[in-house]
Design an enzyme around this catalytic site. Structure first.
Site, PDB file in Angstrom:
ATOM      1  N   CYS A  10      43.127  78.305  53.179  1.00  0.00           N
ATOM      2  CA  CYS A  10      44.060  77.470  52.371  1.00  0.00           C
ATOM      3  C   CYS A  10      44.575  76.640  52.925  1.00  0.00           C
ATOM      4  O   CYS A  10      45.378  75.723  52.342  1.00  0.00           O
ATOM      5  CB  CYS A  10      44.905  78.868  51.822  1.00  0.00           C
ATOM      6  N   HIS A  34      52.032  76.597  49.601  1.00  0.00           N
ATOM      7  CA  HIS A  34      50.873  76.865  48.993  1.00  0.00           C
ATOM      8  C   HIS A  34      50.973  77.794  47.816  1.00  0.00           C
ATOM      9  O   HIS A  34      51.672  78.543  47.689  1.00  0.00           O
ATOM     10  CB  HIS A  34      50.126  77.781  49.959  1.00  0.00           C
ATOM     11  N   ASN A  94      45.021  80.534  42.721  1.00  0.00           N
ATOM     12  CA  ASN A  94      45.114  80.168  44.131  1.00  0.00           C
ATOM     13  C   ASN A  94      43.850  79.376  44.087  1.00  0.00           C
ATOM     14  O   ASN A  94      42.482  79.807  44.174  1.00  0.00           O
ATOM     15  CB  ASN A  94      45.060  81.358  45.009  1.00  0.00           C
TER      16      ASN A  94
HETATM   17  O1  UT7 Z   1      45.605  82.205  49.786  1.00  0.00           O
HETATM   18  C1  UT7 Z   1      45.489  82.898  50.873  1.00  0.00           C
HETATM   19  C2  UT7 Z   1      46.982  83.760  50.856  1.00  0.00           C
HETATM   20  N1  UT7 Z   1      46.709  84.742  49.962  1.00  0.00           N
HETATM   21  C3  UT7 Z   1      48.044  85.101  49.648  1.00  0.00           C
HETATM   22  O2  UT7 Z   1      49.111  84.759  49.913  1.00  0.00           O
HETATM   23  C4  UT7 Z   1      47.931  86.401  48.700  1.00  0.00           C
HETATM   24  C5  UT7 Z   1      49.087  87.376  49.127  1.00  0.00           C
HETATM   25  N2  UT7 Z   1      49.143  88.928  48.508  1.00  0.00           N
HETATM   26  C6  UT7 Z   1      49.615  88.863  47.083  1.00  0.00           C
HETATM   27  O3  UT7 Z   1      49.753  87.825  46.532  1.00  0.00           O
HETATM   28  C7  UT7 Z   1      49.665  90.052  46.669  1.00  0.00           C
HETATM   29  O4  UT7 Z   1      49.713  91.041  47.429  1.00  0.00           O
HETATM   30  C8  UT7 Z   1      48.685  90.649  45.483  1.00  0.00           C
HETATM   31  C9  UT7 Z   1      49.089  89.716  44.151  1.00  0.00           C
HETATM   32  C10 UT7 Z   1      47.346  90.238  45.853  1.00  0.00           C
HETATM   33  C11 UT7 Z   1      48.891  92.015  45.238  1.00  0.00           C
HETATM   34  O5  UT7 Z   1      50.177  92.378  44.803  1.00  0.00           O
HETATM   35  P1  UT7 Z   1      50.955  93.541  45.101  1.00  0.00           P
HETATM   36  O6  UT7 Z   1      52.416  93.764  44.711  1.00  0.00           O
HETATM   37  O7  UT7 Z   1      51.015  93.247  46.786  1.00  0.00           O
HETATM   38  O8  UT7 Z   1      50.028  94.744  44.955  1.00  0.00           O
HETATM   39  P2  UT7 Z   1      49.492  95.797  45.553  1.00  0.00           P
HETATM   40  O9  UT7 Z   1      48.215  95.369  46.254  1.00  0.00           O
HETATM   41  O10 UT7 Z   1      50.360  96.223  46.458  1.00  0.00           O
HETATM   42  O11 UT7 Z   1      48.737  96.688  44.612  1.00  0.00           O
HETATM   43  C12 UT7 Z   1      49.766  97.542  44.012  1.00  0.00           C
HETATM   44  C13 UT7 Z   1      48.896  98.204  42.877  1.00  0.00           C
HETATM   45  C14 UT7 Z   1      47.678  99.209  43.572  1.00  0.00           C
HETATM   46  O12 UT7 Z   1      47.518 100.294  42.952  1.00  0.00           O
HETATM   47  P3  UT7 Z   1      48.314 101.586  43.504  1.00  0.00           P
HETATM   48  O13 UT7 Z   1      47.565 101.833  44.822  1.00  0.00           O
HETATM   49  O14 UT7 Z   1      49.761 101.285  43.672  1.00  0.00           O
HETATM   50  O15 UT7 Z   1      48.013 102.743  42.500  1.00  0.00           O
HETATM   51  C15 UT7 Z   1      46.675  98.354  43.175  1.00  0.00           C
HETATM   52  O16 UT7 Z   1      45.361  98.929  42.928  1.00  0.00           O
HETATM   53  O17 UT7 Z   1      48.289  97.481  41.898  1.00  0.00           O
HETATM   54  C16 UT7 Z   1      46.931  97.552  41.681  1.00  0.00           C
HETATM   55  N3  UT7 Z   1      46.208  96.593  41.530  1.00  0.00           N
HETATM   56  C17 UT7 Z   1      46.200  96.059  40.129  1.00  0.00           C
HETATM   57  N4  UT7 Z   1      46.494  96.589  38.974  1.00  0.00           N
HETATM   58  C18 UT7 Z   1      46.093  95.801  37.864  1.00  0.00           C
HETATM   59  C19 UT7 Z   1      45.940  95.385  42.352  1.00  0.00           C
HETATM   60  N5  UT7 Z   1      44.989  94.465  41.774  1.00  0.00           N
HETATM   61  C20 UT7 Z   1      45.450  94.776  40.183  1.00  0.00           C
HETATM   62  C21 UT7 Z   1      45.227  94.201  39.039  1.00  0.00           C
HETATM   63  N6  UT7 Z   1      45.602  94.580  37.944  1.00  0.00           N
HETATM   64  N7  UT7 Z   1      44.451  92.991  39.305  1.00  0.00           N
END
Ligand code: UT7
Length: 331
Positions: free
Chosen positions: A111, A257, A287
């Site tokens: 990225c 970014h 992204n």
């Molecule tokens: O470009 C390179 C750099 N990349 C980034 O900077 C991305 C960095 N990370 C993020 O932007 C965030 O971590 C995400 C958007 C990817 C995820 O958000 P989060 O608030 O960190 O969520 P999480 O991964 O902690 O997941 C929370 C919950 C999980 O369920 P449980 O385990 O709490 O039951 C996931 O399974 O949300 C669930 N989940 C979803 N639910 C609905 C994960 N993806 C989805 C989805 N829809 N698409």
């Protein structure tokens, strides 16, 4: 320091909204919007490849600067999603542009690739004052996501941005013009497993007939990446401001970014950047990996957010980990 003169972007026509993704995986517009700020992303047409996006963004940058394609001496293509392992996308691009005999190569810094390529262009421009370097960041991320993995498939989109870089400006420069005041690039390979596409290179052994599995698509430890992204973009921004004797009040616009609105907001909060000085178009494109800040730069310019005389801060973060900050003085 060298100059950017000419800025262009291209995004594919097809729009994938969150409602479409609700039909593919167990997700919701509410989850995607509240966790990321993303509402839509672009998807390349089935017959479009990365060099096509790069080509259209390059033509836009050339048109913006009023320069001729034959003036180009170097072509650096940043992409984590190239046309193929071989031939390199830069050589396909110069064929499409109808030029030969230029230095052309691909650079992949995930990225952060656009700012890394910009740094390389600065070194080149300083070494060769007659060089006109086309820097293009082009990505088709939608072909590198596993469409059954809801934790990644909702995040990414396709697009390309391009700029022309040279040590000197023409007497009466047209189009977007900015001096590249400083660039900072930092890395830490300890975290390389947190964003990865494992197969397709030498790491995973495969042969004719090996089925395509999840290893061929992007995986990310989102939560950890989130924390590191905020920390790294904040510290890189602080360092580049300090070493240039600038304060946050001196910045007209910060363009982080475009991965997630919450990351952009968190970086803004830590740096004390007021809302109106923080740029985000992640709602529209998701992204787009290395294309992200180049697309944001083009959109910020079109929105009149970077008046002449203003200083703009770019900061990126991505796989590797690799993170950057850059200062542009708009002319
Ligand atoms: O470009 C390179 C750099 N990349 C980034 O900077 C991305 C960095 N990370 C993020 O932007 C965030 O971590 C995400 C958007 C990817 C995820 O958000 P989060 O608030 O960190 O969520 P999480 O991964 O902690 O997941 C929370 C919950 C999980 O369920 P449980 O385990 O709490 O039951 C996931 O399974 O949300 C669930 N989940 C979803 N639910 C609905 C994960 N993806 C989805 C989805 N829809 N698409």
């Amino acid at each position: 320091m060298p100059y950017i003169n000419g800025l262009g972007k291209y995004v594919p026509e097809k729009i994938i909204d969150n409602a479409y993704l609700e039909k593919l995986v167990e997700t919701s517009d509410e989850w995607i919007t509240s966790r990321t700020g993303i509402k839509r992303r672009r998807m390349a047409a089935p017959d479009e490849i990365t060099s096509d996006l790069a080509y259209k963004a390059s033509l836009a940058a050339l048109h913006d600067s009023g320069r001729n394609v034959t003036d180009i001496t170097h072509v650096f293509v940043s992409s984590a999603t190239p046309d193929a392992l071989c031939p390199i996308t830069a050589c396909v691009l110069i064929r499409k542009l109808g030029i030969k005999g230029v230095m052309a190569f691909d650079c992949n810094a995930a990225c952060s690739g656009f700012v890394n390529a910009l740094q390389l262009a600065c070194y080149t421009a300083k070494a060769d004052p007659n060089a006109l370097i086309l820097v293009v960041a082009a990505e088709i991320m939608t072909r590198k996501v596993d469409w059954s993995d809801r934790s990644t498939c909702v995040l990414f989109g396709d697009g390309a941005g391009a700029v022309l870089v040279s040590q000197n400006l023409p007497p009466d420069p047209k189009g977007f013009t900015a001096e590249i005041k400083d660039i900072l690039v930092d890395t830490d390979g300890e975290f390389s497993e947190l964003i990865a596409i494992h197969a397709g290179g030498s790491r995973e052994h495969y042969t004719v007939g090996t089925p395509v599995n999840r290893e061929y698509f992007i995986r990310m430890e989102g939560r950890e990446v989130f924390k590191q992204a905020v920390r790294s973009m904040t510290s890189a921004s602080q360092t580049i401001l300090e070493r240039n004797g600038l304060k946050i009040e001196d910045i007209a616009l910060a363009i982080p970014h475009q991965a997630n609105d919450r990351i952009i907001q968190a970086v803004g909060d830590r740096l004390n950047i007021p809302e109106e000085k923080l740029f985000s178009n992640v709602s529209e494109y998701g992204n787009t990996s290395s294309a992200s800040v180049s697309l944001a730069l083009a959109d910020a310019r079109n929105a009149g957010r970077m008046p002449a005389g203003s200083t703009v801060l770019l900061t990126t973060f991505g796989g590797g980990f690799i993170w950057t900050a850059a200062l542009l003085k708009i002319i």
